[in-house]
Design a protein around this motif. Structure first.
Motif, PDB file in Angstrom:
ATOM      1  N   THR A 229      -2.954  -8.461   5.502  1.00  0.00           N
ATOM      2  CA  THR A 229      -3.957  -7.858   4.630  1.00  0.00           C
ATOM      3  C   THR A 229      -5.384  -8.150   5.091  1.00  0.00           C
ATOM      4  O   THR A 229      -6.330  -8.044   4.298  1.00  0.00           O
ATOM      5  CB  THR A 229      -3.763  -8.336   3.179  1.00  0.00           C
ATOM      6  OG1 THR A 229      -3.781  -9.771   3.145  1.00  0.00           O
ATOM      7  CG2 THR A 229      -2.443  -7.836   2.622  1.00  0.00           C
ATOM      8  N   GLY A 230      -5.549  -8.453   6.362  1.00  0.00           N
ATOM      9  CA  GLY A 230      -6.889  -8.545   6.929  1.00  0.00           C
ATOM     10  C   GLY A 230      -7.541  -7.193   7.101  1.00  0.00           C
ATOM     11  O   GLY A 230      -8.761  -7.097   7.276  1.00  0.00           O
ATOM     12  N   MET A 243      -1.431  -0.941  -8.560  1.00  0.00           N
ATOM     13  CA  MET A 243      -0.953  -1.811  -7.488  1.00  0.00           C
ATOM     14  C   MET A 243      -1.780  -3.086  -7.424  1.00  0.00           C
ATOM     15  O   MET A 243      -1.234  -4.190  -7.355  1.00  0.00           O
ATOM     16  CB  MET A 243      -1.025  -1.085  -6.141  1.00  0.00           C
ATOM     17  CG  MET A 243      -0.588  -1.957  -4.970  1.00  0.00           C
ATOM     18  SD  MET A 243      -0.688  -1.095  -3.376  1.00  0.00           S
ATOM     19  CE  MET A 243      -2.453  -0.894  -3.223  1.00  0.00           C
ATOM     20  N   LEU A 244      -3.127  -2.975  -7.454  1.00  0.00           N
ATOM     21  CA  LEU A 244      -3.944  -4.182  -7.381  1.00  0.00           C
ATOM     22  C   LEU A 244      -3.802  -5.031  -8.629  1.00  0.00           C
ATOM     23  O   LEU A 244      -3.829  -6.264  -8.553  1.00  0.00           O
ATOM     24  CB  LEU A 244      -5.399  -3.814  -7.110  1.00  0.00           C
ATOM     25  CG  LEU A 244      -5.774  -3.967  -5.618  1.00  0.00           C
ATOM     26  CD1 LEU A 244      -5.113  -2.866  -4.791  1.00  0.00           C
ATOM     27  CD2 LEU A 244      -7.272  -3.981  -5.399  1.00  0.00           C
ATOM     28  N   ALA A 249      -1.662  -9.972 -10.794  1.00  0.00           N
ATOM     29  CA  ALA A 249      -0.865 -10.577 -11.861  1.00  0.00           C
ATOM     30  C   ALA A 249       0.304 -11.381 -11.313  1.00  0.00           C
ATOM     31  O   ALA A 249       0.843 -12.249 -12.005  1.00  0.00           O
ATOM     32  CB  ALA A 249      -0.348  -9.492 -12.807  1.00  0.00           C
ATOM     33  N   ALA A 250       0.707 -11.121 -10.065  1.00  0.00           N
ATOM     34  CA  ALA A 250       1.840 -11.833  -9.464  1.00  0.00           C
ATOM     35  C   ALA A 250       1.444 -13.205  -8.935  1.00  0.00           C
ATOM     36  O   ALA A 250       2.322 -14.000  -8.572  1.00  0.00           O
ATOM     37  CB  ALA A 250       2.440 -10.996  -8.335  1.00  0.00           C
ATOM     38  N   ARG A 251       0.172 -13.524  -8.907  1.00  0.00           N
ATOM     39  CA  ARG A 251      -0.271 -14.796  -8.327  1.00  0.00           C
ATOM     40  C   ARG A 251       0.407 -16.016  -8.962  1.00  0.00           C
ATOM     41  O   ARG A 251       0.864 -16.909  -8.231  1.00  0.00           O
ATOM     42  CB  ARG A 251      -1.792 -14.913  -8.449  1.00  0.00           C
ATOM     43  CG  ARG A 251      -2.354 -16.203  -7.861  1.00  0.00           C
ATOM     44  CD  ARG A 251      -3.856 -16.315  -8.045  1.00  0.00           C
ATOM     45  NE  ARG A 251      -4.390 -17.531  -7.437  1.00  0.00           N
ATOM     46  CZ  ARG A 251      -5.669 -17.888  -7.499  1.00  0.00           C
ATOM     47  NH1 ARG A 251      -6.546 -17.124  -8.147  1.00  0.00           N
ATOM     48  NH2 ARG A 251      -6.065 -19.016  -6.926  1.00  0.00           N
ATOM     49  N   VAL A 262       1.686 -13.448  -1.253  1.00  0.00           N
ATOM     50  CA  VAL A 262       2.139 -12.819  -2.494  1.00  0.00           C
ATOM     51  C   VAL A 262       2.457 -11.347  -2.247  1.00  0.00           C
ATOM     52  O   VAL A 262       3.483 -10.831  -2.703  1.00  0.00           O
ATOM     53  CB  VAL A 262       1.080 -12.970  -3.599  1.00  0.00           C
ATOM     54  CG1 VAL A 262       1.477 -12.174  -4.840  1.00  0.00           C
ATOM     55  CG2 VAL A 262       0.898 -14.442  -3.956  1.00  0.00           C
ATOM     56  N   PHE A 263       1.601 -10.668  -1.498  1.00  0.00           N
ATOM     57  CA  PHE A 263       1.845  -9.259  -1.203  1.00  0.00           C
ATOM     58  C   PHE A 263       3.153  -9.078  -0.451  1.00  0.00           C
ATOM     59  O   PHE A 263       3.934  -8.162  -0.739  1.00  0.00           O
ATOM     60  CB  PHE A 263       0.687  -8.683  -0.392  1.00  0.00           C
ATOM     61  CG  PHE A 263       0.817  -7.218  -0.109  1.00  0.00           C
ATOM     62  CD1 PHE A 263       0.457  -6.281  -1.063  1.00  0.00           C
ATOM     63  CD2 PHE A 263       1.308  -6.766   1.107  1.00  0.00           C
ATOM     64  CE1 PHE A 263       0.579  -4.918  -0.811  1.00  0.00           C
ATOM     65  CE2 PHE A 263       1.437  -5.418   1.369  1.00  0.00           C
ATOM     66  CZ  PHE A 263       1.065  -4.493   0.406  1.00  0.00           C
TER      67      PHE A 263
END
Length: 362
Positions: A229-230, A243-244, A249-251, A262-263
């Protein structure tokens, strides 16, 4: 997460230069492919634009608390965005913005690339501390101060430190707001060199396009490619916003993990639950120190990933910039004659910093 903004943004007067997501793709097509743009008002604005009108601003969120966390952003984005409402975003702290550090290399690469200098008009540099903001203002007209007070980001942040994690998760919250305001964005880390217009290699059909550390088109499923994700592009659709939100929220499910980890753990959930289309980008065009190809005729970006330490990143990126300068200085006939034999200078210091031994593609 606490947010402090001193109310100052700095914009220089500049012309907005449109560019295309593809070699000659009309901007109207982008909106037809993203028919679920955020908000009914935005959809009607797009419709009017297709008839020659200028698109109006996206509706502000009804969540006043969210709006107040990003003062000035809604006014800033129209001045930076392209005509198809796209913004390039990067983020820096004091260490990355110091003279001779990564921000200097990053900005200079736009000036030295092929068909890239105009993209500087559409680059928003997000500074995470006042010192980084002051340096940005001295270098670039489009700077936004987003001061993070819950962690000290003014020194060189070590990978996976508390400060590093705060930086990467802060980044996502701002990006979510950009989407909610109706703007597509291309996020890139600032430890990167831009060589060619990246939008010419980003597919228009995907909700998200993201770089990879180890790309192979032969894998059974595109998401089997390890994603980095760079660099990633997200369209301002309702799916993009969801999506964001889901990503952030998944953190808590992955304590101590950064956004990329996480992604990686939720990317298939995003597809299955939200219907998001995610496209990995080929390292032929979007290379990094984890994996790159010795093909200077195709490369669009080079990322100093697989690297720990600002000094190591600066050293090896300067080698890449010097290689690119030599290549750009060749006459077309010379490029054809020797270009195939040219190779990038190996990022030895970066790879030693993480004990990385993966071979480079030819």
């Amino acid at each position: 997460m606490g947010w402090v903004k001193d109310g100052s943004t700095k914009l220089g007067s500049h012309r907005v230069v449109p560019f295309l997501l593809g070699a000659a793709l009309p901007t109207v097509l982008l909106f037809l492919l993203a028919s679920d743009r955020v908000g009914e008002h935005l959809s009607s604005s797009v419709s009017g634009w297709s008839n020659g009108a200028t698109p109006g601003p996206a509706p502000a969120s009804h969540d006043q608390h969210e709006v107040e966390r990003f003062p000035g952003l809604a006014d800033l984005l129209p001045k930076v965005a392209t005509e198809d409402r796209t913004v390039i975003i990067t983020s820096v702290n004091e260490a990355w913005a110091r003279p001779g550090s990564l921000l200097d290399i990053y900005l200079e690469s736009f000036k030295n690339g092929e068909n890239t200098s105009h993209l500087l008009d559409h680059l928003l540099v997000v500074a995470l501390d006042p010192a980084g903001f002051r340096r940005c203002v001295a270098m670039h007209p489009n700077c936004y101060l987003l001061e993070v007070t819950v962690a000290n980001l003014t020194s060189a942040t070590r990978f996976m430190s508390k400060q590093y994690l705060e930086l990467v998760w802060t980044k996502l919250e701002l990006q979510q707001r950009v989407l909610e305001l109706g703007y597509n964005f291309l996020f890139t880390d600032a430890d990167m060199i831009v060589l060619r217009n990246p939008f010419r290699r980003i597919p228009v059909y995907a909700d998200m396009s993201v770089s990879s550390d180890d790309f192979s088109a032969a894998r059974a499923h595109p998401l089997d490619n390890p994603l980095n994700t760079g660099l990633y592009y997200v369209k301002a659709t309702s799916r993009g916003v969801r999506m964001l939100r889901y990503w952030r929220a998944a953190r808590p499910r992955f304590p101590g993990a950064h956004d990329q980890t996480v992604f990686a753990n939720i990317k298939r959930e995003l597809v299955a639950k939200l219907g998001v289309t995610i496209e990995p980008l080929d390292t032929v065009y979007f290379g990094g120190f984890c994996e790159y190809h010795d093909d200077l005729s195709s490369a669009c970006t080079m990322h100093a990933d697989c690297c720990i330490g600002v000094d190591n990143k600066v050293h090896d990126l300067r080698d890449i910039a010097a290689d690119w300068k030599r290549y750009r200085g060749m006459a077309p006939e010379e490029r054809k004659r020797v270009g195939g034999n040219m190779t990038w200078t190996a990022p030895a210091r970066c790879r030693r910093s993480v004990n990385w031994r993966k071979p480079v593609h030819p």
